[in-house]
Design a protein around this motif. Structure first.
Motif, PDB file in Angstrom:
ATOM      1  N   ALA A 100       0.830  -1.210   0.000  1.00  0.00           N
ATOM      2  CA  ALA A 100       0.000   0.000   0.000  1.00  0.00           C
ATOM      3  C   ALA A 100       0.860   1.254   0.000  1.00  0.00           C
ATOM      4  CB  ALA A 100      -0.923   0.009   1.223  1.00  0.00           C
ATOM      5  N   ARG A 101       0.337   2.274  -0.663  1.00  0.00           N
ATOM      6  CA  ARG A 101       0.893   3.613  -0.553  1.00  0.00           C
ATOM      7  C   ARG A 101      -0.278   4.553  -0.348  1.00  0.00           C
ATOM      8  NH1 ARG A 101       4.323   4.733  -5.173  1.00  0.00           N
ATOM      9  NH2 ARG A 101       2.487   5.490  -6.308  1.00  0.00           N
ATOM     10  N   ALA A 102      -0.275   5.261   0.795  1.00  0.00           N
ATOM     11  CA  ALA A 102      -1.454   6.049   1.148  1.00  0.00           C
ATOM     12  C   ALA A 102      -1.069   7.205   2.049  1.00  0.00           C
ATOM     13  CB  ALA A 102      -2.499   5.173   1.832  1.00  0.00           C
ATOM     14  N   ARG A 103      -1.953   8.190   2.072  1.00  0.00           N
ATOM     15  CA  ARG A 103      -1.872   9.295   3.022  1.00  0.00           C
ATOM     16  C   ARG A 103      -3.116   9.220   3.897  1.00  0.00           C
ATOM     17  NH1 ARG A 103       0.067  15.446   2.176  1.00  0.00           N
ATOM     18  NH2 ARG A 103       2.007  14.277   2.202  1.00  0.00           N
ATOM     19  N   VAL A 104      -2.909   9.245   5.211  1.00  0.00           N
ATOM     20  CA  VAL A 104      -4.000   9.070   6.166  1.00  0.00           C
ATOM     21  C   VAL A 104      -4.072  10.297   7.065  1.00  0.00           C
ATOM     22  CG1 VAL A 104      -4.944   7.647   8.014  1.00  0.00           C
ATOM     23  CG2 VAL A 104      -3.674   6.570   6.133  1.00  0.00           C
ATOM     24  N   ASN A 105      -5.265  10.851   7.197  1.00  0.00           N
ATOM     25  CA  ASN A 105      -5.521  11.953   8.120  1.00  0.00           C
ATOM     26  C   ASN A 105      -6.365  11.444   9.281  1.00  0.00           C
ATOM     27  OD1 ASN A 105      -4.546  14.686   6.986  1.00  0.00           O
ATOM     28  ND2 ASN A 105      -5.529  13.729   5.217  1.00  0.00           N
ATOM     29  N   LEU A 106      -5.854  11.620  10.491  1.00  0.00           N
ATOM     30  CA  LEU A 106      -6.604  11.305  11.704  1.00  0.00           C
ATOM     31  C   LEU A 106      -6.909  12.632  12.391  1.00  0.00           C
ATOM     32  CD1 LEU A 106      -4.403   8.355  13.026  1.00  0.00           C
ATOM     33  CD2 LEU A 106      -6.398   8.214  11.534  1.00  0.00           C
ATOM     34  N   TYR A 107      -8.157  13.049  12.349  1.00  0.00           N
ATOM     35  CA  TYR A 107      -8.517  14.386  12.810  1.00  0.00           C
ATOM     36  C   TYR A 107      -8.727  14.427  14.314  1.00  0.00           C
ATOM     37  CZ  TYR A 107      -9.108  15.756   7.941  1.00  0.00           C
ATOM     38  OH  TYR A 107      -8.885  16.026   6.620  1.00  0.00           O
ATOM     39  N   ASP A 108      -8.349  15.554  14.891  1.00  0.00           N
ATOM     40  CA  ASP A 108      -8.563  15.760  16.314  1.00  0.00           C
ATOM     41  C   ASP A 108     -10.056  15.759  16.637  1.00  0.00           C
ATOM     42  OD1 ASP A 108      -7.681  16.391  19.003  1.00  0.00           O
ATOM     43  OD2 ASP A 108      -8.417  18.418  18.642  1.00  0.00           O
ATOM     44  N   GLU A 109     -10.868  16.297  15.726  1.00  0.00           N
ATOM     45  CA  GLU A 109     -12.326  16.214  15.882  1.00  0.00           C
ATOM     46  C   GLU A 109     -12.770  14.809  15.472  1.00  0.00           C
ATOM     47  OE1 GLU A 109     -10.775  18.382  13.975  1.00  0.00           O
ATOM     48  OE2 GLU A 109     -11.299  20.423  14.514  1.00  0.00           O
ATOM     49  N   TRP A 110     -12.407  13.846  16.321  1.00  0.00           N
ATOM     50  CA  TRP A 110     -12.519  12.428  15.982  1.00  0.00           C
ATOM     51  C   TRP A 110     -13.940  12.008  15.619  1.00  0.00           C
ATOM     52  CZ3 TRP A 110      -9.498   8.766  14.431  1.00  0.00           C
ATOM     53  CH2 TRP A 110      -9.817   7.427  14.615  1.00  0.00           C
ATOM     54  N   VAL A 114     -14.018 -13.666  19.400  1.00  0.00           N
ATOM     55  CA  VAL A 114     -14.015 -12.331  19.982  1.00  0.00           C
ATOM     56  C   VAL A 114     -15.293 -11.613  19.559  1.00  0.00           C
ATOM     57  CG1 VAL A 114     -12.839 -10.117  20.074  1.00  0.00           C
ATOM     58  CG2 VAL A 114     -11.503 -12.236  19.954  1.00  0.00           C
ATOM     59  N   GLN A 115     -16.079 -11.217  20.521  1.00  0.00           N
ATOM     60  CA  GLN A 115     -17.320 -10.514  20.261  1.00  0.00           C
ATOM     61  C   GLN A 115     -17.138  -9.024  20.535  1.00  0.00           C
ATOM     62  OE1 GLN A 115     -20.073 -11.972  19.004  1.00  0.00           O
ATOM     63  NE2 GLN A 115     -18.982 -13.938  18.959  1.00  0.00           N
ATOM     64  N   HIS A 116     -17.486  -8.195  19.544  1.00  0.00           N
ATOM     65  CA  HIS A 116     -17.338  -6.751  19.691  1.00  0.00           C
ATOM     66  C   HIS A 116     -18.707  -6.119  19.929  1.00  0.00           C
ATOM     67  CE1 HIS A 116     -13.138  -6.778  18.498  1.00  0.00           C
ATOM     68  NE2 HIS A 116     -13.453  -7.576  17.499  1.00  0.00           N
ATOM     69  N   ASP A 117     -18.793  -5.368  20.993  1.00  0.00           N
ATOM     70  CA  ASP A 117     -20.017  -4.638  21.290  1.00  0.00           C
ATOM     71  C   ASP A 117     -19.783  -3.180  20.896  1.00  0.00           C
ATOM     72  OD1 ASP A 117     -22.477  -3.884  22.176  1.00  0.00           O
ATOM     73  OD2 ASP A 117     -21.956  -3.904  24.316  1.00  0.00           O
ATOM     74  N   TRP A 118     -19.972  -2.907  19.602  1.00  0.00           N
ATOM     75  CA  TRP A 118     -19.657  -1.583  19.076  1.00  0.00           C
ATOM     76  C   TRP A 118     -20.665  -0.544  19.547  1.00  0.00           C
ATOM     77  CZ3 TRP A 118     -14.987  -1.603  17.357  1.00  0.00           C
ATOM     78  CH2 TRP A 118     -14.477  -2.698  16.653  1.00  0.00           C
ATOM     79  N   ASP A 119     -20.145   0.582  20.015  1.00  0.00           N
ATOM     80  CA  ASP A 119     -20.980   1.705  20.422  1.00  0.00           C
ATOM     81  C   ASP A 119     -20.887   2.771  19.332  1.00  0.00           C
ATOM     82  OD1 ASP A 119     -22.306   3.812  21.540  1.00  0.00           O
ATOM     83  OD2 ASP A 119     -21.030   3.984  23.313  1.00  0.00           O
ATOM     84  N   PRO A 120     -21.984   3.024  18.592  1.00  0.00           N
ATOM     85  CA  PRO A 120     -21.908   3.993  17.492  1.00  0.00           C
ATOM     86  C   PRO A 120     -21.504   5.385  17.933  1.00  0.00           C
ATOM     87  CG  PRO A 120     -24.195   3.427  17.998  1.00  0.00           C
ATOM     88  CD  PRO A 120     -23.336   2.467  18.753  1.00  0.00           C
ATOM     89  N   ALA A 121     -21.746   5.702  19.209  1.00  0.00           N
ATOM     90  CA  ALA A 121     -21.381   7.033  19.695  1.00  0.00           C
ATOM     91  C   ALA A 121     -19.874   7.241  19.711  1.00  0.00           C
ATOM     92  CB  ALA A 121     -21.955   7.255  21.095  1.00  0.00           C
ATOM     93  N   THR A 122     -19.105   6.149  19.737  1.00  0.00           N
ATOM     94  CA  THR A 122     -17.647   6.255  19.801  1.00  0.00           C
ATOM     95  C   THR A 122     -16.978   6.036  18.446  1.00  0.00           C
ATOM     96  OG1 THR A 122     -17.351   3.895  20.314  1.00  0.00           O
ATOM     97  CG2 THR A 122     -17.725   5.394  22.168  1.00  0.00           C
ATOM     98  N   LEU A 123     -17.759   5.704  17.414  1.00  0.00           N
ATOM     99  CA  LEU A 123     -17.182   5.401  16.106  1.00  0.00           C
ATOM    100  C   LEU A 123     -17.039   6.670  15.266  1.00  0.00           C
ATOM    101  CD1 LEU A 123     -19.118   2.131  15.221  1.00  0.00           C
ATOM    102  CD2 LEU A 123     -16.813   2.353  16.168  1.00  0.00           C
ATOM    103  N   PRO A 124     -15.910   6.838  14.585  1.00  0.00           N
ATOM    104  CA  PRO A 124     -15.701   8.041  13.767  1.00  0.00           C
ATOM    105  C   PRO A 124     -16.231   7.854  12.356  1.00  0.00           C
ATOM    106  CG  PRO A 124     -13.725   6.736  13.730  1.00  0.00           C
ATOM    107  CD  PRO A 124     -14.710   5.984  14.608  1.00  0.00           C
ATOM    108  N   PRO A 125     -16.542   8.952  11.654  1.00  0.00           N
ATOM    109  CA  PRO A 125     -16.815   8.846  10.223  1.00  0.00           C
ATOM    110  C   PRO A 125     -15.534   8.476   9.481  1.00  0.00           C
ATOM    111  CG  PRO A 125     -16.762  11.135  10.909  1.00  0.00           C
ATOM    112  CD  PRO A 125     -16.676  10.317  12.155  1.00  0.00           C
ATOM    113  N   VAL A 126     -15.677   7.797   8.347  1.00  0.00           N
ATOM    114  CA  VAL A 126     -14.520   7.333   7.581  1.00  0.00           C
ATOM    115  C   VAL A 126     -14.738   7.646   6.106  1.00  0.00           C
ATOM    116  CG1 VAL A 126     -13.135   5.345   6.885  1.00  0.00           C
ATOM    117  CG2 VAL A 126     -14.042   5.469   9.219  1.00  0.00           C
TER     118      VAL A 126
END
Length: 337
Positions: free
Chosen positions: A207-217, A241-253
């Motif tokens: 892979a060759r990529a540029r990734v931005n991780l914003y402070d406004e997560w 492994v069971q993941h209990d995802w909380d949508p409130a903590t997930l960022p837009p992508v």
């Protein structure tokens, strides 16, 4: 001049500085120290050094900071300074070095450079920088180690910052990088913090990529702009492994790849745009355009039921060749769809 020595139990000191680190470090070892202090009419000046072979201490931190109790790995720490600041240098074994300037008033390092492996970079300006030149590196293990470093060595009873600020620059060069269950080879990464946002330039065989991780997560999240991605294999997730995802903590992508290939299937140009919604996550755009295919779709993930629904359309000027390119022998030739 004062010379002292003793047998050091690491547990009490580590527990005082950072209790979470006691999970990784334990044991007793001999040490020697020397301190020289000068007291002129104003202020003071000092030099100090500590050495130990660390025999008897075990460390489960990531390599090259790991060691077994019987193993000898020399640690040397030197410090010199005055009433204003101290300059501290440390070396662990032959391939880990630390250099830092600690102003006494702020009691937080203004300049820090941690070199893991052979690194030509020694001083990289203000702030905390890390350079890793290692045969192999696991992102998850090192993320936990760095998090322990910057969260520890702090007086929990006050609002004063810890000794280490969040790193501003990270340089990685490794033959093998494990990240998100996937393996990248011949990896070169430059990560820099700008306006509290992280910008990563990633180069590897896969892979060759540029990734931005914003402070406004939670509002801006992650943006990935890739020139190419080619994963010949994907490690399956652990079904136990069971993941209990909380949508409130997930960022837009937002993900865009000019040339994307997965498991030998050429997907062409791929765009994925996922944002938060009241029920979970909304897939505003899911698109793939290649030589003989064009897919466009939308979807949503509902958190309450943990279900995903995707709808879209697939067009092709040669359905048979499209399926062949994807490794499916359909028997269809010269047919559009």
């Amino acid at each position: 001049n004062i010379g002292v020595g003793g047998n050091w139990d690491v547990a009490p000191l580590i527990s005082r500085l950072n209790p979470d680190m006691t999970r990784y470090l334990s044991g007793l070892t001999d040490w020697k120290a020397n301190v020289s202090l000068a007291l002129p009419e104003q202020g003071f000046h000092y030099t100090a050094s500590v050495i130990s072979d660390l025999q008897g201490v075990s460390s489960s931190l990531p390599s090259p900071l790991n060691k077994k109790k019987p193993q000898i790995k020399r640690l040397s720490v030197t410090s010199q300074g005055d009433q204003t600041a101290s300059t501290i240098t440390a070396m662990l074994g032959k391939n880990t070095t630390f250099n830092g300037v600690l102003p006494h008033r702020e009691m937080q390092f203004s300049r820090v450079h941690l070199a893991l492996g052979e690194s030509e970079q020694t001083s990289l300006g203000t702030g905390f920088s890390i350079a890793a030149n290692l045969p192999a590196l696991n992102v998850t293990d090192w993320y936990k180690a760095i998090e322990l470093l910057i969260s520890g060595v702090k007086d929990t009873g006050s609002d004063k910052p810890g000794l280490f600020a969040v790193p501003r620059r990270i340089f990685i060069n490794t033959d093998k990088l494990a990240v998100g269950g996937q393996a990248l080879s011949k990896v070169d990464i430059v990560a820099k913090q700008q306006n509290n946002n992280w910008l990563l330039d990633i180069n590897s065989d896969q892979a060759r990529a540029r990734v931005n991780l914003y402070d406004e997560w939670l509002s801006r999240g992650i943006e990935i702009e890739a020139d190419y991605i080619d994963f010949a294999q994907l490690d399956a997730p652990d079904e136990a492994v069971q993941h209990d995802w909380d949508p409130a903590t997930l960022p837009p992508v937002y993900f865009h790849c000019r040339q994307c290939s997965v498991l030998g299937k050429n997907l062409g140009e791929v765009t994925v745009d996922v944002v938060k919604s009241a029920q979970g996550m909304e897939i505003r755009q899911l698109a793939a355009t290649g030589e003989h295919h064009q897919f466009s779709g939308k979807g949503r993930w509902l958190a309450n039921s943990n279900t995903t629904a995707i709808s879209g359309s697939l067009k092709s000027d040669d359905a048979g060749q499209m399926l062949t390119n994807w490794g499916v022998d359909s028997g269809i030739k010269d047919s559009s769809a």
